[in-house]
Design a protein around this motif. Structure first.
Motif, PDB file in Angstrom:
ATOM      1  N   GLY A 122       0.829  -1.199   0.000  1.00  0.00           N
ATOM      2  CA  GLY A 122       0.000   0.000   0.000  1.00  0.00           C
ATOM      3  C   GLY A 122       0.863   1.248   0.000  1.00  0.00           C
ATOM      4  N   SER A 123       0.751   2.053   1.055  1.00  0.00           N
ATOM      5  CA  SER A 123       1.496   3.311   1.168  1.00  0.00           C
ATOM      6  C   SER A 123       2.793   3.170   1.953  1.00  0.00           C
TER       7      SER A 123
ATOM      8  N   ARG B 279       0.061   0.643  11.218  1.00  0.00           N
ATOM      9  CA  ARG B 279       0.715  -0.325  12.092  1.00  0.00           C
ATOM     10  C   ARG B 279       1.072  -1.529  11.228  1.00  0.00           C
ATOM     11  N   VAL B 280       2.364  -1.672  10.945  1.00  0.00           N
ATOM     12  CA  VAL B 280       2.848  -2.708  10.042  1.00  0.00           C
ATOM     13  C   VAL B 280       3.189  -3.966  10.838  1.00  0.00           C
ATOM     14  N   ALA B 281       2.680  -5.101  10.374  1.00  0.00           N
ATOM     15  CA  ALA B 281       3.008  -6.398  10.963  1.00  0.00           C
ATOM     16  C   ALA B 281       4.123  -7.026  10.132  1.00  0.00           C
ATOM     17  N   ILE B 282       5.157  -7.501  10.815  1.00  0.00           N
ATOM     18  CA  ILE B 282       6.294  -8.128  10.156  1.00  0.00           C
ATOM     19  C   ILE B 282       6.396  -9.552  10.684  1.00  0.00           C
ATOM     20  N   SER B 283       6.212 -10.530   9.797  1.00  0.00           N
ATOM     21  CA  SER B 283       6.285 -11.945  10.169  1.00  0.00           C
ATOM     22  C   SER B 283       7.469 -12.576   9.453  1.00  0.00           C
ATOM     23  N   ALA B 284       8.363 -13.160  10.220  1.00  0.00           N
ATOM     24  CA  ALA B 284       9.537 -13.813   9.640  1.00  0.00           C
ATOM     25  C   ALA B 284       9.269 -15.301   9.523  1.00  0.00           C
ATOM     26  N   GLY B 285       9.598 -15.876   8.399  1.00  0.00           N
ATOM     27  CA  GLY B 285       9.385 -17.297   8.175  1.00  0.00           C
ATOM     28  C   GLY B 285       8.124 -17.552   7.373  1.00  0.00           C
ATOM     29  N   SER B 286       6.984 -17.100   7.862  1.00  0.00           N
ATOM     30  CA  SER B 286       5.724 -17.229   7.128  1.00  0.00           C
ATOM     31  C   SER B 286       4.762 -16.173   7.652  1.00  0.00           C
ATOM     32  N   GLN B 287       3.727 -15.920   6.902  1.00  0.00           N
ATOM     33  CA  GLN B 287       2.779 -14.895   7.326  1.00  0.00           C
ATOM     34  C   GLN B 287       1.931 -15.369   8.495  1.00  0.00           C
ATOM     35  N   ASN B 288       1.992 -16.663   8.826  1.00  0.00           N
ATOM     36  CA  ASN B 288       1.231 -17.195   9.953  1.00  0.00           C
ATOM     37  C   ASN B 288       2.031 -17.203  11.255  1.00  0.00           C
ATOM     38  N   SER B 289       3.340 -16.903  11.199  1.00  0.00           N
ATOM     39  CA  SER B 289       4.146 -16.883  12.412  1.00  0.00           C
ATOM     40  C   SER B 289       3.816 -15.629  13.220  1.00  0.00           C
ATOM     41  N   SER B 290       4.251 -15.610  14.472  1.00  0.00           N
ATOM     42  CA  SER B 290       3.967 -14.439  15.304  1.00  0.00           C
ATOM     43  C   SER B 290       4.631 -13.213  14.692  1.00  0.00           C
ATOM     44  N   ALA B 291       3.942 -12.108  14.778  1.00  0.00           N
ATOM     45  CA  ALA B 291       4.397 -10.903  14.089  1.00  0.00           C
ATOM     46  C   ALA B 291       4.908  -9.860  15.067  1.00  0.00           C
ATOM     47  N   ALA B 292       5.911  -9.120  14.616  1.00  0.00           N
ATOM     48  CA  ALA B 292       6.337  -7.908  15.316  1.00  0.00           C
ATOM     49  C   ALA B 292       5.551  -6.769  14.681  1.00  0.00           C
ATOM     50  N   HIS B 293       5.208  -5.770  15.470  1.00  0.00           N
ATOM     51  CA  HIS B 293       4.433  -4.643  14.947  1.00  0.00           C
ATOM     52  C   HIS B 293       5.220  -3.353  15.081  1.00  0.00           C
TER      53      HIS B 293
ATOM     54  N   GLN C  78       2.766  -6.517   6.206  1.00  0.00           N
ATOM     55  CA  GLN C  78       1.349  -6.272   5.946  1.00  0.00           C
ATOM     56  C   GLN C  78       0.814  -5.257   6.956  1.00  0.00           C
ATOM     57  N   TYR C  79      -0.184  -4.478   6.555  1.00  0.00           N
ATOM     58  CA  TYR C  79      -0.901  -3.608   7.498  1.00  0.00           C
ATOM     59  C   TYR C  79      -2.352  -3.470   7.072  1.00  0.00           C
ATOM     60  N   GLY C  80      -3.226  -3.265   8.063  1.00  0.00           N
ATOM     61  CA  GLY C  80      -4.650  -3.036   7.791  1.00  0.00           C
ATOM     62  C   GLY C  80      -5.241  -4.075   6.858  1.00  0.00           C
ATOM     63  N   ASP C  81      -6.023  -3.601   5.882  1.00  0.00           N
ATOM     64  CA  ASP C  81      -6.649  -4.474   4.898  1.00  0.00           C
ATOM     65  C   ASP C  81      -5.828  -4.590   3.620  1.00  0.00           C
ATOM     66  N   GLU C  82      -4.656  -3.977   3.612  1.00  0.00           N
ATOM     67  CA  GLU C  82      -3.806  -4.029   2.420  1.00  0.00           C
ATOM     68  C   GLU C  82      -3.288  -5.446   2.195  1.00  0.00           C
ATOM     69  N   THR C  83      -3.151  -5.820   0.944  1.00  0.00           N
ATOM     70  CA  THR C  83      -2.539  -7.099   0.611  1.00  0.00           C
ATOM     71  C   THR C  83      -1.058  -7.005   0.945  1.00  0.00           C
ATOM     72  N   GLY C  84      -0.590  -7.930   1.746  1.00  0.00           N
ATOM     73  CA  GLY C  84       0.811  -7.904   2.166  1.00  0.00           C
ATOM     74  C   GLY C  84       1.746  -8.323   1.058  1.00  0.00           C
ATOM     75  N   THR C  85       3.026  -8.234   1.355  1.00  0.00           N
ATOM     76  CA  THR C  85       4.043  -8.670   0.409  1.00  0.00           C
ATOM     77  C   THR C  85       5.048  -9.561   1.120  1.00  0.00           C
ATOM     78  N   LYS C  86       5.434 -10.639   0.452  1.00  0.00           N
ATOM     79  CA  LYS C  86       6.440 -11.542   0.993  1.00  0.00           C
ATOM     80  C   LYS C  86       7.733 -11.304   0.218  1.00  0.00           C
ATOM     81  N   LEU C  87       8.791 -10.983   0.943  1.00  0.00           N
ATOM     82  CA  LEU C  87      10.086 -10.756   0.325  1.00  0.00           C
ATOM     83  C   LEU C  87      11.029 -11.900   0.676  1.00  0.00           C
ATOM     84  N   GLN C  88      11.846 -12.283  -0.270  1.00  0.00           N
ATOM     85  CA  GLN C  88      12.910 -13.254  -0.030  1.00  0.00           C
ATOM     86  C   GLN C  88      14.157 -12.448   0.352  1.00  0.00           C
TER      87      GLN C  88
END
Length: 168
Positions: A45-46, A79-93, A134-144
């Motif tokens: 998103g932004s 408020r950006v959620a950052i998940s390492a490993g997979s988007q289902n892992s616990s996230a840092a905000h 990922q944040y809010g309702d925005e589609t997140g992005t997975k980076l390698q």
């Protein structure tokens, strides 16, 4: 006389187009996006994610330090959620104010809010590791995200402690 002028004009145009012609058909390198450093970039998103890398200790690394710059180009907070490993892992905000540029991972020793330390990290330097933003309702992005170690001087201060301090 008119033929000579017309020939001169035609010759001048041919020389002008001939010497500048490659600019018409060759792709311009300045219009192509690239990551100018070792990290990778993306956007949600932004929020722009810039130069993301993970630094670990090559010998006995059990912790990864996510080093990244987040840029909020919006006029409202996110408020950006950052998940390492997979988007289902616990996230840092991380909360970004409007127009804010926030650097994460610059001081891994203190384990403060400007760090995203990844526990039980066993990925070796030279590999890629998935990190999801990922944040809010925005589609997140997975980076390698590339995994590096502290052998280069520019990364030596970014190596995290091998054991995380206990949560208080």
């Amino acid at each position: 006389m008119k033929a000579r002028v017309a020939t001169s004009v035609a010759l001048a145009l041919a020389v002008a187009f001939g010497t500048a012609g490659c600019g018409f058909i060759a792709p311009q390198a300045t219009t192509k996006h690239y990551d100018a450093s070792d990290g990778v970039s993306g956007s949600v998103g932004s929020v722009d994610v810039r130069n993301a890398i993970i630094v670990t200790n090559a010998k006995n690394g059990t912790v990864g330090n996510l080093v990244v710059t987040l840029v909020n180009t919006d006029s409202k907070s996110h408020r950006v959620a950052i998940s390492a490993g997979s988007q289902n892992s616990s996230a840092a905000h991380v909360t970004l104010e409007p127009g804010q540029v926030k650097q994460l991972g610059q001081n891994p020793e203190n384990g403060g809010p400007s760090n995203v330390l990844i526990p039980e990290f066993t990925t070796k330097p030279g590999a890629l590791y998935s990190v999801y933003f990922q944040y809010g309702d925005e589609t997140g992005t997975k980076l390698q995200v590339p995994v590096l170690d502290g052998q280069l001087p520019e990364y030596s201060s970014l190596v995290p402690p091998t054991i995380l301090p206990a949560a208080q």
